[in-house]
Design a protein around this motif. Structure first.
Motif, PDB file in Angstrom:
ATOM      1  N   UNK B  81       0.824  -1.207   0.000  1.00 18.55           N
ATOM      2  CA  UNK B  81       0.000   0.000   0.000  1.00 18.55           C
ATOM      3  C   UNK B  81       0.861   1.261   0.000  1.00 18.55           C
ATOM      4  N   UNK B  82       1.865   1.271   0.848  1.00 17.69           N
ATOM      5  CA  UNK B  82       2.736   2.457   0.889  1.00 17.69           C
ATOM      6  C   UNK B  82       3.406   2.662  -0.476  1.00 17.69           C
ATOM      7  N   UNK B  83       3.907   1.558  -1.022  1.00 14.36           N
ATOM      8  CA  UNK B  83       4.578   1.648  -2.326  1.00 14.36           C
ATOM      9  C   UNK B  83       3.622   2.190  -3.386  1.00 14.36           C
ATOM     10  N   UNK B  84       2.377   1.705  -3.362  1.00 20.57           N
ATOM     11  CA  UNK B  84       1.405   2.134  -4.363  1.00 20.57           C
ATOM     12  C   UNK B  84       1.098   3.614  -4.206  1.00 20.57           C
ATOM     13  N   UNK B  85       0.877   4.030  -2.979  1.00 16.50           N
ATOM     14  CA  UNK B  85       0.560   5.440  -2.731  1.00 16.50           C
ATOM     15  C   UNK B  85       1.693   6.324  -3.242  1.00 16.50           C
ATOM     16  N   UNK B  86       2.932   5.864  -3.059  1.00 22.10           N
ATOM     17  CA  UNK B  86       4.059   6.653  -3.544  1.00 22.10           C
ATOM     18  C   UNK B  86       4.153   6.604  -5.075  1.00 22.10           C
ATOM     19  N   UNK B  87       4.049   5.403  -5.614  1.00 25.73           N
ATOM     20  CA  UNK B  87       4.450   5.218  -7.019  1.00 25.73           C
ATOM     21  C   UNK B  87       3.346   5.529  -8.015  1.00 25.73           C
ATOM     22  N   UNK B  88       2.080   5.256  -7.655  1.00 26.18           N
ATOM     23  CA  UNK B  88       1.024   5.394  -8.670  1.00 26.18           C
ATOM     24  C   UNK B  88       0.864   6.840  -9.152  1.00 26.18           C
ATOM     25  N   UNK B  89       0.671   7.816  -8.253  1.00 28.07           N
ATOM     26  CA  UNK B  89       0.492   9.183  -8.780  1.00 28.07           C
ATOM     27  C   UNK B  89       1.712   9.671  -9.544  1.00 28.07           C
ATOM     28  N   UNK B  90       2.898   9.429  -8.979  1.00 24.67           N
ATOM     29  CA  UNK B  90       4.124   9.886  -9.638  1.00 24.67           C
ATOM     30  C   UNK B  90       4.281   9.184 -10.986  1.00 24.67           C
ATOM     31  N   UNK B  91       4.047   7.863 -10.977  1.00 23.96           N
ATOM     32  CA  UNK B  91       4.231   7.078 -12.201  1.00 23.96           C
ATOM     33  C   UNK B  91       3.285   7.515 -13.301  1.00 23.96           C
ATOM     34  N   UNK B 145      10.689   0.730   3.812  1.00 26.95           N
ATOM     35  CA  UNK B 145      10.491  -0.436   2.944  1.00 26.95           C
ATOM     36  C   UNK B 145       9.539  -0.109   1.811  1.00 26.95           C
ATOM     37  N   UNK B 146       8.445   0.589   2.170  1.00 25.99           N
ATOM     38  CA  UNK B 146       7.444   0.948   1.153  1.00 25.99           C
ATOM     39  C   UNK B 146       8.050   1.840   0.092  1.00 25.99           C
TER      40      UNK B 146
END
Lengths: 252, 286, 218
Positions: B81-91, B145-146
């Motif tokens: 979840x943390x990874x997604x929150x970081x990566x999805x908008x930026x990506x 980690x996220x």
């Protein structure tokens, strides 16, 4: 003058340093169909794209001169407003693939966030689809995706979508070049029908089509407006030798 | 004149054709054999560990039998979840930018970095996250980690967003602009919805990729035998747990590692199948 | 588009045929009834109208061909209207000739028309009507009937001209009157010829077959 809807004075359009339209002057008459003819690369598409300021999305494109729409200077208007007043239909039918037929017609309202009563929107949908000659064919499938229609139907849907914004002028950029002959004939009939509601500028490289549909014809060659006159005069006795050559197949 | 039908040479050529065809069949089926072996092996060893208890309880100390992997499941979910929150908008934003400005210098460098990022070993990303986040914070955390996983996920999302947007006909954008729709609304309301299936596919593939990552978590999420919901504290994760338990000398832990492997593989497998179904069903026709 | 324009052209063409019909009948009634007014009307008013109308129809035909590029039956129709239009204008000229000569004869109090003259007038008017009807109804059978009548008119004209020459012997003082009478008869014969031209065109539109100069018989 009341019967002139659009006035173009000394229009020059450049792509970078290349001049694509040079010193173009023209007056477009209200509720008539004006065809813009010319060989490919003569600047006719560029010309009509400057009319609704779509050229601004092309990098390096620059237009000089004045365009006056119903007495208002186009450059001083909000480009978004310009595009609502001057609608455009493209070569390839391009309905929004994520929307159903109903929503495609009122896409201009949905996408711009214009809120209206549902019954009013439904009335617009029926009215515009009727004008585009599509209502009878799709009235039972209004909530199906527009991309399931045939090419000709899709193009009429696009015309309905442009009409829904109640534009003063409709720019048609080779609207039948991707269609078969029967669909083309349908669209041509539709265009002639539509002129009582809207002024139409039709870009076409199809001479026969310009003849069948238009009241006025302009001939462009290498970025210049060579001749402008009634369709009858242009097709029977053009004054300019270049026009004559183009119509008889000697150039283009 | 030769009669080719009865020609000996011709018959030989036919035979060669046939041999070549079956040879191809054989080689191509060879590539799925490892997958089948892995699945069968994990299934055989892991299935006995699986019961409700396995999902709902925490690991027990060495010597006690039973115990589950709840902490790891929660941890992996948090990390994803943390990874997604970081990566999805930026990506997605990066993908949109790349598609809108195909020829400018900045987009060339962004593209290059995305490609390089994709090929950086995951352990290196872990170390970088450790230097940037764990050291300043002073302790391991789910957040670090996220973020490490998010960085790994980024190139996949950028690439898939850009590729799907590229497939959308330019005329669609023009249709919207010609209706007087402002540029930002055109992107948000026309282009992104039309490429939704591709973008979501990219996200799902990205998740599938990071869900099984161990290396970047070694120095960041670190692992935690207890249940933790705070992003500020170390968390367990499935691959970490498998790594730790499988390298331990205890048979009970080996069993749990097999079970956890089965869970992880099932999750990734389902994600892949789901991605396929999703792409098929929601693919936008132009 | 093309269909509507052809419809409009047809409408204009029909009113033109009615105008020509009026010219034929007014000149005929003028000659037969010694009515100066009717003949003057043909010369002074109707001819101008006919000339204008001919130009309008001609322009419309050209515009339709230039703009719409009609094909097959449409093309034949437009081309035939273009041709018949020309024939009609010539018929109008002949009626003017008839009216002019008729006026001259009235002034000279000349009334010695051959007794078969009304029959000639009747036949020619009938041929014109039938040719136009056959066109409007695309009735090639009717058109073929008209072709057959042409020989009757030719015979009547031949006999009448012979009679006029015989009458002329010994009446040298009335040469001018007889020449004018002969001119009237000849002009009627020309109208009949033009009517047969129209009928040939009708058969062409209907069957896409050229009957001119009896090509089908060879």
């Amino acid at each position: 003058m009341d019967n002139i809807v659009l006035q173009v004075k000394n229009l020059n359009v450049y792509y970078g340093s290349k001049k694509v339209v040079s010193n173009l002057n023209i007056e477009i008459f209200r509720n008539y169909i004006t065809a813009v003819m010319g060989p490919s690369g003569c600047g006719k598409t560029t010309f009509i794209r400057t009319l609704n300021r779509m050229h601004e999305f092309t990098p390096n494109a620059k237009a000089e001169g004045s365009i006056i729409l119903n007495g208002q200077v186009l450059d001083k208007m909000d480009p978004i407003l310009v595009r609502r007043r001057i609608g455009m239909v493209f070569q390839k039918p391009n309905p929004f693939p994520t929307m159903n037929i109903h929503d495609n017609v009122i896409a201009g309202y949905i996408l711009n966030g214009i809120r209206m009563k549902k019954s009013d929107l439904n009335a617009i949908v029926e009215d515009c689809l009727t004008k585009a000659g599509l209502w009878e064919e799709v009235k039972d499938d209004l909530y199906k995706k527009g991309t399931f229609l045939s090419g000709g139907q899709q193009q009429r849907l696009c015309i309905a979508r442009a009409l829904a914004m109640q534009p003063d002028i409709l720019l048609l950029d080779e609207p039948t070049s991707a269609l078969d002959p029967i669909a083309t004939a349908h669209i041509e009939e539709l265009i002639v029908e539509l002129k009582k509601d809207v002024t139409i500028l039709l870009v076409t490289h199809n001479i026969a089509q310009a003849g069948r549909v238009s009241d006025y014809v302009t001939f462009m060659y290498l970025g210049e407006l060579i001749e402008y006159g009634t369709a009858e005069q242009m097709f029977t006795a053009p004054e300019n030798e270049k026009t004559n050559k183009f119509l008889t197949g000697a150039i283009g | 004149m030769n009669n080719f039908d009865t020609d000996k040479h011709f018959k030989f050529r036919k035979l060669k054709n046939k041999v070549f065809k079956y040879f191809l069949y054989f080689l191509s089926s060879l590539s799925i054999i490892p997958l089948i072996l892995i699945i069968v092996h994990i299934f055989k060893n892991g299935i006995s560990a699986i019961n409700i208890n396995f999902f709902t309880s925490l690991p027990k100390p060495v010597g006690e039998s039973g115990g589950g992997i709840l902490n790891a499941i929660v941890g992996t979910s948090m990390l994803v979840m943390i990874a997604s929150v970081m990566a999805i908008p930026v990506g997605i934003s990066t993908g949109v930018y790349l598609n809108e400005h195909r020829k400018n210098r900045l987009s060339y460098y962004i593209q290059l970095s995305a490609e390089v990022l994709q090929s950086i070993p995951s352990i290196v990303i872990g170390i970088v996250a450790w230097i940037w986040i764990v050291l300043p914070m002073g302790h391991f955390s789910a957040l670090s980690g996220g973020i490490a996983l998010g960085i790994m996920m980024l190139p996949t999302i950028i690439k898939s967003t850009e590729e799907t947007l590229k497939l959308i006909p330019h005329s669609l954008k023009e249709a919207s602009l010609a209706l007087g729709v402002p540029y930002y609304k055109t992107i948000l309301k026309v282009l992104l919805p039309a490429s939704l299936s591709g973008i979501i596919t990219g996200i799902l593939i990205g998740i599938a990729r990071i869900a099984g990552e161990t290396a970047p978590l070694l120095f960041t999420a670190f692992g935690n035998p207890f249940l933790n919901f705070s992003i500020n504290k170390p968390v367990a994760s499935l691959p970490l747990l498998i790594f730790n338990y499988a390298t331990s000398p205890y048979d009970d832990w080996h069993k749990i590692a097999w079970g956890a492997s089965l869970v992880l593989i099932t999750f990734i497998f389902t994600l892949n199948i789901f991605t396929r179904l999703f792409t098929k069903k929601y693919k936008v026709k132009f | 588009m093309l269909k509507e324009n052809i419809k409009l052209l047809r409408k204009d063409f029909i009113s033109y045929t009615i105008l020509i019909d009026r010219m034929i009948s007014e000149s005929a009634r003028g000659v037969l009834g010694n009515s100066e007014n009717l003949m003057k009307n043909v010369i002074e008013n109707l001819e101008k109208e006919a000339n204008e109308e001919e130009l309008i129809i001609e322009e419309k035909c050209i515009n339709i061909i230039a703009k719409y590029e009609p094909k097959a039956a449409d093309l034949r129709l437009v081309l035939m209207i273009f041709k018949i239009n020309n024939d009609l204008e010539r018929i109008a000229d002949h009626t003017v000739n008839i009216a002019e000569s008729g006026l001259y004869l009235v002034k000279k109090n000349f009334t010695l028309y051959p007794e078969s003259f009304p029959l000639l007038v009747k036949n020619v008017s009938r041929m014109y009507h039938d040719s136009i009807d056959s066109f409007l109804q695309s009735d090639s059978a009717l058109a073929e009937d008209v072709l057959k009548k042409d020989s009757t008119v030719d015979r009547l004209e031949y006999l009448m001209v012979g009679k006029i020459i015989r009458h002329l012997q010994g009446k040298e003082d009335r040469v001018k009157e007889y020449i004018n009478l002969e001119r009237i008869v000849r002009n009627y014969e020309r109208i009949a010829d033009l009517a047969t031209n129209i009928c040939e065109d009708v058969i062409y539109i209907d069957k896409a077959k050229v009957v001119k100069h009896h090509k089908d018989e060879s």
